[in-house]
Scaffold this active site. Sequence first.
Site, mmCIF file in Angstrom:
data_model
loop_
_atom_site.group_PDB
_atom_site.id
_atom_site.type_symbol
_atom_site.label_atom_id
_atom_site.label_comp_id
_atom_site.label_asym_id
_atom_site.label_seq_id
_atom_site.Cartn_x
_atom_site.Cartn_y
_atom_site.Cartn_z
ATOM 1 N N ASP A 11 0.881 -1.173 0.000
ATOM 2 C CA ASP A 11 0.000 0.000 0.000
ATOM 3 C C ASP A 11 0.921 1.225 0.000
ATOM 4 O O ASP A 11 1.404 1.648 1.052
ATOM 5 C CB ASP A 11 -0.894 -0.012 1.239
ATOM 6 C CG ASP A 11 -1.820 1.196 1.291
ATOM 7 O OD1 ASP A 11 -2.263 1.665 0.225
ATOM 8 O OD2 ASP A 11 -2.087 1.683 2.408
ATOM 9 N N GLU A 70 -1.470 -1.573 -4.776
ATOM 10 C CA GLU A 70 -2.675 -0.785 -5.044
ATOM 11 C C GLU A 70 -2.420 0.184 -6.188
ATOM 12 O O GLU A 70 -1.350 0.790 -6.275
ATOM 13 C CB GLU A 70 -3.086 -0.014 -3.791
ATOM 14 C CG GLU A 70 -4.421 0.698 -3.942
ATOM 15 C CD GLU A 70 -4.886 1.306 -2.636
ATOM 16 O OE1 GLU A 70 -5.577 0.608 -1.885
ATOM 17 O OE2 GLU A 70 -4.542 2.474 -2.391
ATOM 18 N N ASP A 142 -2.214 1.096 7.385
ATOM 19 C CA ASP A 142 -1.463 0.884 6.150
ATOM 20 C C ASP A 142 -1.019 -0.568 5.996
ATOM 21 O O ASP A 142 -1.022 -1.116 4.899
ATOM 22 C CB ASP A 142 -0.262 1.838 6.091
ATOM 23 C CG ASP A 142 -0.712 3.295 6.059
ATOM 24 O OD1 ASP A 142 -1.328 3.696 5.056
ATOM 25 O OD2 ASP A 142 -0.466 4.021 7.040
#
Length: 171
Positions: A11, A70, A142
């Site tokens: 991420d 992502e 996160d």
Amino acid sequence: MTGARRILGIDPGSRVTGYGFVEVRQGELVYLASGCIRTLDGGATERLGEIFDGISTLISTHAPDHVAIEQVFLSRNPNSALKLGQARGAALAAVARAGLSVSEYAARRVKQAVTGTGGASKAQVQHMVRVLLGLESAPANDAADALAIAICHINTQRPQAFSRLRMHGSR
């Protein structure tokens, strides 16, 4: 995916980049490691170097078979989107240097894969990651997002098998 496969979920962020390692062993999701690469206050170049070095070290330490990251989402603030794209680029450069293949997933798709709804909150994602991986407590935001990205990849690669995956500790 045959046998145990180790997936690194990333991420990306310019200040905090989450990471998470998940394996599938004998039809069960297994948590390996997670955390955050927190960049120091410095210029953009230094922060990007820290992300690159951090991801490179994680790859060397945990030897993933594949990486899931992502995708950049559209932001109202072009400067924020640019910084996110740069952080993502630093992570992808480390992945490329290691010779690993990478898959990219939109945030809504990740949330859908983990919680059942693309509009899930961060708290819902954290909760489901904790449940799916049998963790005693929810990881930081996160890190939970990175673990969710890894779980999404596993789900996407073998959706028919994922429906048969056992939650950690269930029989």
